[in-house]
Design an enzyme around this catalytic site. Structure first.
Site, PDB file in Angstrom:
ATOM      1  N   ALA A  66      18.618 -14.017  -2.854  1.00 59.28           N
ATOM      2  CA  ALA A  66      19.065 -13.874  -1.475  1.00 59.28           C
ATOM      3  C   ALA A  66      19.602 -15.190  -0.919  1.00 59.28           C
ATOM      4  CB  ALA A  66      17.917 -13.372  -0.607  1.00 59.28           C
ATOM      5  N   ASP A 114       0.855  -1.186   0.000  1.00 61.51           N
ATOM      6  CA  ASP A 114       0.000   0.000   0.000  1.00 61.51           C
ATOM      7  C   ASP A 114       0.891   1.236   0.000  1.00 61.51           C
ATOM      8  OD1 ASP A 114      -1.763   2.020   0.346  1.00 61.51           O
ATOM      9  OD2 ASP A 114      -2.829   1.120   2.021  1.00 61.51           O
ATOM     10  N   ASP A 166      21.498  -0.716 -18.883  1.00 58.60           N
ATOM     11  CA  ASP A 166      20.206  -1.398 -18.969  1.00 58.60           C
ATOM     12  C   ASP A 166      20.448  -2.753 -19.628  1.00 58.60           C
ATOM     13  OD1 ASP A 166      17.654  -2.365 -19.644  1.00 58.60           O
ATOM     14  OD2 ASP A 166      16.875  -0.378 -20.125  1.00 58.60           O
ATOM     15  N   ASN A 213       8.553 -11.458   0.169  1.00 58.56           N
ATOM     16  CA  ASN A 213       7.403 -10.935   0.905  1.00 58.56           C
ATOM     17  C   ASN A 213       6.291 -11.963   1.091  1.00 58.56           C
ATOM     18  OD1 ASN A 213       8.743  -8.495   0.838  1.00 58.56           O
ATOM     19  ND2 ASN A 213       7.558  -7.664  -0.867  1.00 58.56           N
ATOM     20  N   ASP A 217      17.605  -3.053 -10.509  1.00 58.46           N
ATOM     21  CA  ASP A 217      16.188  -2.828 -10.246  1.00 58.46           C
ATOM     22  C   ASP A 217      15.534  -2.323 -11.524  1.00 58.46           C
ATOM     23  OD1 ASP A 217      13.732  -1.838  -8.700  1.00 58.46           O
ATOM     24  OD2 ASP A 217      15.062  -2.471  -7.060  1.00 58.46           O
ATOM     25  N   SER A 254      12.019  -5.268  -0.244  1.00 56.63           N
ATOM     26  CA  SER A 254      12.666  -4.445  -1.263  1.00 56.63           C
ATOM     27  C   SER A 254      13.265  -3.186  -0.659  1.00 56.63           C
ATOM     28  CB  SER A 254      11.656  -4.028  -2.328  1.00 56.63           C
ATOM     29  OG  SER A 254      11.562  -4.981  -3.337  1.00 56.63           O
ATOM     30  N   ASP A 274      19.981 -13.447   7.132  1.00 58.61           N
ATOM     31  CA  ASP A 274      21.143 -13.007   7.898  1.00 58.61           C
ATOM     32  C   ASP A 274      20.836 -11.855   8.842  1.00 58.61           C
ATOM     33  OD1 ASP A 274      23.052 -14.812   6.652  1.00 58.61           O
ATOM     34  OD2 ASP A 274      22.767 -13.607   4.845  1.00 58.61           O
ATOM     35  N   ASP A 313      16.157  14.876  -4.573  1.00 55.64           N
ATOM     36  CA  ASP A 313      16.819  14.303  -3.411  1.00 55.64           C
ATOM     37  C   ASP A 313      17.926  13.328  -3.813  1.00 55.64           C
ATOM     38  OD1 ASP A 313      17.016  14.525  -0.738  1.00 55.64           O
ATOM     39  OD2 ASP A 313      15.311  13.267  -0.224  1.00 55.64           O
ATOM     40  N   ASN A 348      19.907  18.788   2.476  1.00 56.37           N
ATOM     41  CA  ASN A 348      19.688  19.561   1.254  1.00 56.37           C
ATOM     42  C   ASN A 348      18.314  20.212   1.215  1.00 56.37           C
ATOM     43  OD1 ASN A 348      18.123  17.309   0.923  1.00 56.37           O
ATOM     44  ND2 ASN A 348      18.922  16.754  -1.110  1.00 56.37           N
ATOM     45  N   HIS A 387      10.051   1.716  -8.783  1.00 58.83           N
ATOM     46  CA  HIS A 387      10.633   0.907  -7.716  1.00 58.83           C
ATOM     47  C   HIS A 387      12.118   1.201  -7.523  1.00 58.83           C
ATOM     48  CE1 HIS A 387      11.901  -2.844  -5.637  1.00 58.83           C
ATOM     49  NE2 HIS A 387      10.657  -2.869  -5.190  1.00 58.83           N
TER      50      HIS A 387
END
Length: 920
Positions: A259, A89, A140, A244, A121, A311, A287, A130, A166, A152
């Site tokens: 992972a 969400d 790519d 997830n 990603d 993520s 871990d 930012d 900043n 993402h």
């Protein structure tokens, strides 16, 4: 994190690859003809290259097996699909892991400066305010068009390195680190294992210090695993999200890939309050964990969002890794992981979510400890820890992942209740001192021992492929699996036994080296742990097949002389060569080393060397043929020359086979005088030789034609002329040194007396009835000539002729009859064309031929005469030559009032006025 389960091979991996799609929707079962994509990791010019191939599902297993059998292929495995672990969400309340892990407390000493974190990603918005100034060049690897809706990767980059102080949004974990954006995923197609592997390799080769992969899937990929090992071998820390699916099955209590790959820091997640997040993937492979719920992070278009998922906990740990590496230059990936786990908070904790919660100041403190790390000896379910005594210490505290597990007065302790495969950070603190540096250990049987190699590696060929042989042994337990490393690059893992006694172990490799190479082995155990690299075994060029062959041919004192160039490899099919003053040696795994010399080498060079139609040589140049001739056989044919410096000609395919059957250069054809030349009508080819030619076509086969007949055939227009292609080899041994060749529409016959002449089918049929050259006509003395009246043709022979027209067919006549017929004007005269062959066997040796306008009769007594019209009709009524008139003895006479023709038995007289015929 290394997986304790044995890595499954193709069939199971394919199932896993298909199951990964369940993250989106359940796919239909694959039929045998449905397409399946395989990832292929190859070594090309000493570097990894990832490719993909698509095959029917029914042949996927066999295709993968055949690909892995190739020397240049390290792995071929089914493509799997990872997915970015997106928030459930995006409008949840804002939070981040910085406060939970106390990151601001370490910023005065380290903000990640000098560290490059590769974000594998979706695309990243480099223009986000930012993230301005946070990037180094990226790439790519998806091969797909850019998608401005992707967000993402931007969110992940913000968690790692959003700029601080900043006045924009929030700050990342390591606000002075640099981001290397590597697009390996798309919103529509996810993250293919091939794209991920390419991204890992690219990042490793372009300066990444840390690699973050916020993506996961249940499918294991050999190709991705090899790419990750490549990065780890270069000292790069690799971090990945665990997944997830914790509250929807958390299959087999295992985290997802990548992972779960060996060496990767696997990250789960907590809620903002620090409790293990039930939705986060968890299991013994995890871990560490940190906040992965309700994080404030960057969003494309100068916006921010609240995000949830491993993520976003994974890049928080990747940022922490950058902070540690920045604060402790030279720290290794294992030392980084040990510091992270030694500094965790594990109060009110479940080890399935990792060693504990990330605490950044404690991790930095652990990384900075100077006390000697203890020695850890793992065993199944436990570890034994040993250390040196500290003066005046009355006891020692042993911590595992920051938790006190033993307090002893001696210098060793055994900690039990651990899970095989878990990686744990272990440190020891004396009662009167500080904690030691932590050391990372994997629970389970002792890690594998590095093999030992004898110092010389031998190059060679095994089953027609390049290979290297190492004499290897081990002082430890035989793990049964060993990685082969050449000049620091892993070429794959092999199943083989090693024992205490040195033994030869031969490995098929991608190509024969052209320079000195250094070879090592690394043991791999069932938990995916690897030993240190063995010592090096060096393969110099003294054992190279080209060098060995050169020395066997006499070296610089032999016919090849001194080298004129360096050894070179990388040719087609893994071939190598070296040039010398007197020729060259070419080698390929399937053909071996072959010397190529003289004009044959120049001719081969002109054909394109090994890339031309000839391919590699399969024999040496040989110059012991008659009259000093030379030859050399190649994969695609042969070269022959009448001498070492004479022009060499190419002989190929069925032409070469037929020439060989005729006796090569010692047979009737002699040496070639042209190359094999194709491109003729009907796919035909030909080659001329000293004493003839070989012609072939798809419908007539391969045929040999001698010089005399070839010349005559050439005069008719070769295969495009009226004769077409030869349908049989030349046959000799006929009377008068005669020979012949049959063609599609006729023949050519030759003899010493008559020369060579073509005979068309219509003439040949009649000649055949007469007994060919042994019959009444003998050999032809002219070619078949056409263009007569009514489309007729004729041919003269030694003792007669054959005439043909469409209306009368082919007819034989002897010389005497032909001469009389000629006196009447041939086919244009009163007789026209013959309508029968010459018929003999009449009374007293007589013969006759009927023509359209009459007949010609001959006998020894009467000679040869024309009989036609009223005379022939009356004579026929009297019984021909068997009647009272007998044979005609002269031709027809003409008078003012009539005509007459004299026979043996009287004269026939025609009277014009009455039309009566009388015998007078």
């Amino acid at each position: 994190m290394s997986s304790a389960s044995t890595r499954q091979r193709f069939g199971a991996a394919l199932t896993a690859a298909l199951a990964s799609a369940l993250l989106l929707s359940a796919p239909p079962a694959l039929a045998a003809g449905d397409p399946v994509t395989l990832d292929v990791l190859r070594v090309v010019d000493g570097e990894y290259v990832v490719e993909t191939v698509t095959v029917p599902a029914g042949s996927a297993d066999s295709t993968a097996a055949s690909l892995e059998a190739r020397a240049d292929v390290v792995h071929a495995s089914p493509a799997v699909s990872y997915r970015v672990q997106a928030p459930t969400d995006p409008l949840w309340e804002l939070d981040d892991p910085q406060a939970a892990s106390s990151v601001p407390d370490v910023w005065p000493s380290t903000r990640g400066a000098g560290q490059v974190v590769a974000v594998l990603d979706t695309a990243v918005d480099a223009g986000h305010p930012d993230l301005v100034g946070a990037f180094v060049p990226g790439t790519d690897t998806t091969g797909l068009a850019a998608d401005p809706s992707e967000w993402h990767g931007t969110g992940v980059a913000g968690v790692i390195a959003a700029r601080a102080d900043n006045g924009q949004g929030s700050a990342g974990m390591a606000p002075e680190a640099k981001i290397m954006p590597v697009r390996v995923c798309t919103d529509d197609f996810g993250c293919s294992s091939a794209a991920v592997a390419r991204g890992v390799l690219w990042a490793a080769d372009h300066g990444a210090d840390v690699i973050n992969m916020s993506l996961a899937g249940p499918g294991y990929s050999d190709v991705t695993a090899a790419a990750i090992q490549y990065a780890l071998d270069k000292g790069i820390s690799v971090v990945a999200s665990a997944g997830n699916s914790g509250d929807t099955g958390n299959p087999v209590n295992e985290v997802m890939y990548p992972a779960a790959n060996s060496g990767v820091i696997a990250v789960s997640a907590t809620t903002p309050t620090g409790t293990p997040a039930p939705w986060a993937q968890h299991g013994w492979q995890v871990d560490i964990a940190t906040v992965g719920q309700d994080l404030l992070t960057t969003f494309p278009g100068a916006r921010y969002t609240s995000a949830t998922g491993t993520s976003f906990s994974a890049p928080a740990v990747a940022g922490a890794v950058a902070l540690l590496r920045s604060s402790r230059p030279g720290i290794t990936p294992d030392e980084v992981q040990a510091a992270l786990q030694a500094g965790v908070d594990s109060s009110a904790w479940d080890r399935a979510w990792g060693a504990g919660r990330l605490v950044m100041p404690a991790a930095v403190e652990a990384a900075g400890r100077t006390g000697a790390a203890p020695t850890v000896t793992p065993s199944s379910g436990s570890i034994t820890v040993a250390w040196s005594a500290v003066t005046a210490a009355t006891g020692y505290t042993v911590r595992v992942d920051g938790v006190v597990r033993a307090t002893v007065t001696g210098t060793s302790a055994t900690v039990t209740g651990l899970t095989d495969g878990q990686q744990v950070a272990v440190d020891v603190q004396p009662s009167n001192g500080l904690r030691s540096a932590p050391v990372l250990a994997t629970v389970g049987p002792p890690p594998p021992v590095a093999p030992t190699l004898e110092p010389v590696a031998r190059l060679g060929v095994t089953s027609g492929r390049p290979s290297v042989t190492l004499k290897a042994s081990t002082t430890g337990t035989n793990t049964g699996r060993y990685s082969l490393v050449r000049d620091g690059l892993s070429l794959g893992t092999y199943s083989l036994p090693l024992g205490a006694s040195p033994a030869d172990r031969t490995f098929v490799i991608d190509a024969m080296p052209s320079a000195t190479t250094r070879w090592q082995l690394r043991a791999v155990d069932s938990l995916g742990r690897t030993s240190a690299l063995s010592n090096e075994a060096v393969a110099d060029l003294s054992h190279h097949p080209v060098t060995v062959a050169y020395e066997a041919r006499g070296g610089s004192s032999g016919p090849l002389g001194a080298a004129s160039g360096a050894l070179a490899c990388g040719l087609r099919d893994g071939g190598c060569f070296r040039h010398y003053a007197g020729g060259s040696i070419y080698w390929s795994p399937s053909t071996g080393p072959r010397s190529v010399q003289h004009s044959l080498r120049e001719r081969w060079a002109g054909s394109g060397w090994e890339n031309g139609t000839l391919g590699y040589p399969v024999s040496d140049t040989v110059c012991t043929l008659r009259n000093g001739g030379c030859f050399q056989h190649f994969q695609g044919g042969s070269l022959y020359a009448t001498g070492a410096q004479a022009r060499a000609f190419l002989v190929q395919g069925r032409t070469r086979d037929r020439w060989a059957a005729s006796g090569w250069e010692n047979g009737q054809l002699g040496f070639p005088t042209t190359d094999t030349i194709c491109g003729l009508r009907d796919g035909g080819c030909f080659q001329h030789f000293q004493s003839g030619s070989i012609y072939l076509s798809a419908t007539t086969g391969v045929r040999l034609v001698g010089t005399a007949i070839r010349s005559r055939w050439g005069g008719t227009g070769w295969e495009n002329g009226p004769l077409g292609y030869p349908t049989a080899d030349q046959v000799c041994g006929l009377p008068d040194a005669g020979c012949f060749v049959h063609f599609q529409r006729g023949s050519v016959y030759a003899s010493a007396a008559t020369g060579a002449h073509d005979v068309s089918l219509v003439i040949r049929d009649a000649w055949a009835r007469s007994g060919w050259e042994r019959g009444t006509l003998g050999y032809p003395t002219t070619d078949t000539l056409c263009g007569l009246r009514d489309g007729g043709c004729f041919q003269h022979f030694q003792r007669g002729s054959v005439y043909w027209s469409p209306g009368t067919g082919s007819r034989l006549i002897d010389v005497a009859t032909r001469n009389v017929w000629a006196s009447t004007g041939w086919e244009n005269g009163v007789l026209g064309y013959p309508v029968t062959d010459q018929q003999c066997g009449l009374l007293r040796g007589g013969c006759f031929v009927h023509f359209q306008g009459g007949s010609v009769y001959t006998s020894p007594e009467s000679g040869t005469h024309v009989v036609m019209g009223w005379a022939r009709d009356t004579w026929a009524a009297s019984g021909w030559e068997g009647g009272s008139l007998g044979y005609p003895v002269e031709g027809r006479r003409y008078y003012s009032d009539g005509e007459s023709q004299r026979f043996h038995g009287g004269t026939l007289r025609l009277y014009y006025r009455t039309g009566q015929v009388r015998v007078v």
